[in-house]
Design an enzyme around this catalytic site. Sequence first.
Site, PDB file in Angstrom:
ATOM      1  N   HIS A 189      -6.366  -7.000  -0.670  1.00 59.57           N
ATOM      2  CA  HIS A 189      -6.534  -5.553  -0.875  1.00 59.57           C
ATOM      3  C   HIS A 189      -5.739  -5.116  -2.103  1.00 59.57           C
ATOM      4  O   HIS A 189      -4.777  -5.774  -2.500  1.00 59.57           O
ATOM      5  CB  HIS A 189      -6.095  -4.813   0.391  1.00 59.57           C
ATOM      6  N   ASP A 246      -4.910 -12.662   3.244  1.00 62.60           N
ATOM      7  CA  ASP A 246      -6.144 -12.127   3.798  1.00 62.60           C
ATOM      8  C   ASP A 246      -7.360 -12.358   2.896  1.00 62.60           C
ATOM      9  O   ASP A 246      -8.456 -11.885   3.206  1.00 62.60           O
ATOM     10  CB  ASP A 246      -6.009 -10.629   4.161  1.00 62.60           C
ATOM     11  N   HIS A 265       0.815  -1.227   0.000  1.00 64.40           N
ATOM     12  CA  HIS A 265       0.000   0.000   0.000  1.00 64.40           C
ATOM     13  C   HIS A 265       0.846   1.274   0.000  1.00 64.40           C
ATOM     14  O   HIS A 265       0.302   2.374  -0.170  1.00 64.40           O
ATOM     15  CB  HIS A 265      -0.938   0.035   1.211  1.00 64.40           C
ATOM     16  N   ASP A 295      -2.673 -10.467  -2.388  1.00 67.07           N
ATOM     17  CA  ASP A 295      -3.263  -9.917  -1.163  1.00 67.07           C
ATOM     18  C   ASP A 295      -4.695  -9.478  -1.497  1.00 67.07           C
ATOM     19  O   ASP A 295      -4.969  -9.025  -2.608  1.00 67.07           O
ATOM     20  CB  ASP A 295      -2.435  -8.721  -0.685  1.00 67.07           C
TER      21      ASP A 295
HETATM   22 ZN    ZN Z   1      -4.261  -6.966   2.605  1.00 61.76          ZN
END
Ligand code: ZN
Length: 366
Positions: free
Chosen positions: A178, A264, A139, A176
């Site tokens: 996200h 996740d 991120h 991931d």
């Molecule tokens: Zn994540």
Amino acid sequence: MTTGWVTHERYYWHDTGTAGGPLPVSRWVEPMEHIENPRAKRRFANLVAASGLLPHLTPIEPRHATVEELTRVHDPAYVEYVEARADAGGGNLGGGTPFGEFSYDIARLSAGGVLAAVESVVGGRTTNAYALVRPPGHHATPAHGRGFCLFNNVAIAAGHARATLGIDRIAIVDWDVHHGNGTQDTFWDDPSVLAISIHQDGAYPPRSGPVTDIGGPGAEGTTINVPLPPGSGDGAYRAAFDQVVIPAINRFEPGLILVASGFDANGFDPLARQMLHSESYREMARRVLDAADRHCDGRLVLAHEGGYSPFAVPFCGLAVLEQLSGVRTEVVDPYLPIVENYDGRLRPHQAEAVTAAAAVVPRVPR
Ligand code: ZN
């Protein structure tokens, strides 16, 4: 075939303090351990040891990424800011990314762990490698940390491979749950890096990672987003690999494949609503291994990202490492039947999302 393994006790000492899960403590939120804490990662490392797999792996010692290596991706002023805040006792990036006094040092060791893994694989000392690093990275954009990420470990590793290790084209697969927004931003205008992110549509960052983001002028088709609806499971991810990830890699013909390996998307994760299990991760690892064998002499490095179920992450991670190393331990994932029972077959609305992303594949530069 040898698999390199990076981890370090210091990674578990990156101090995110107390919080209310992913949010800061507030008037009505009782303090608890921050959700990005060492537990899931440490338990993964412990299961690797307990399972008997550890002696089959080749340990790779992480090093600290240098400021020069960090600033191939990050603005010098941002790197200086993180260092200064850490020296002053700690800070908080974007309100949700707390870090402690020693976190600048540990974040450099985290990025350097992925650098060491890439050096080992490109140098031929190991065939592939897994870097169980912390803090995570995907991120973090060039000028901002967020989402528990300080420095973008995978992006820094890609920059290093290109600048100093003679690798011209690099594919990054981000599984991931996200969006890999920091990696996308870093390489938006760069046609030499293919950045593919499969994520839960709109989960984090908000509204980030639509299928219409395909890269800047001159780099169209080198950003690919596969935003999947919540509730996607094994079937949707297999379709995404069949129709998007693997065909895109086949067109791009990278010299190195990096994976931003978050766990996740598993069915127990508190920060998302997908339904993968350990066998899903084993299968995704098998497919990227095959792609690496086909295009780059097996050169494949996975860097750990998110994954917040302390009991499920170790089994998903072990399945990936078993696949990478070709060594199957006697461990049986006790949680597998529970998530399989969720029934993660491909649904029509998920198939539509995959088809939309597949439309970008013909634009991937050869
Ligand atoms: Zn994540």
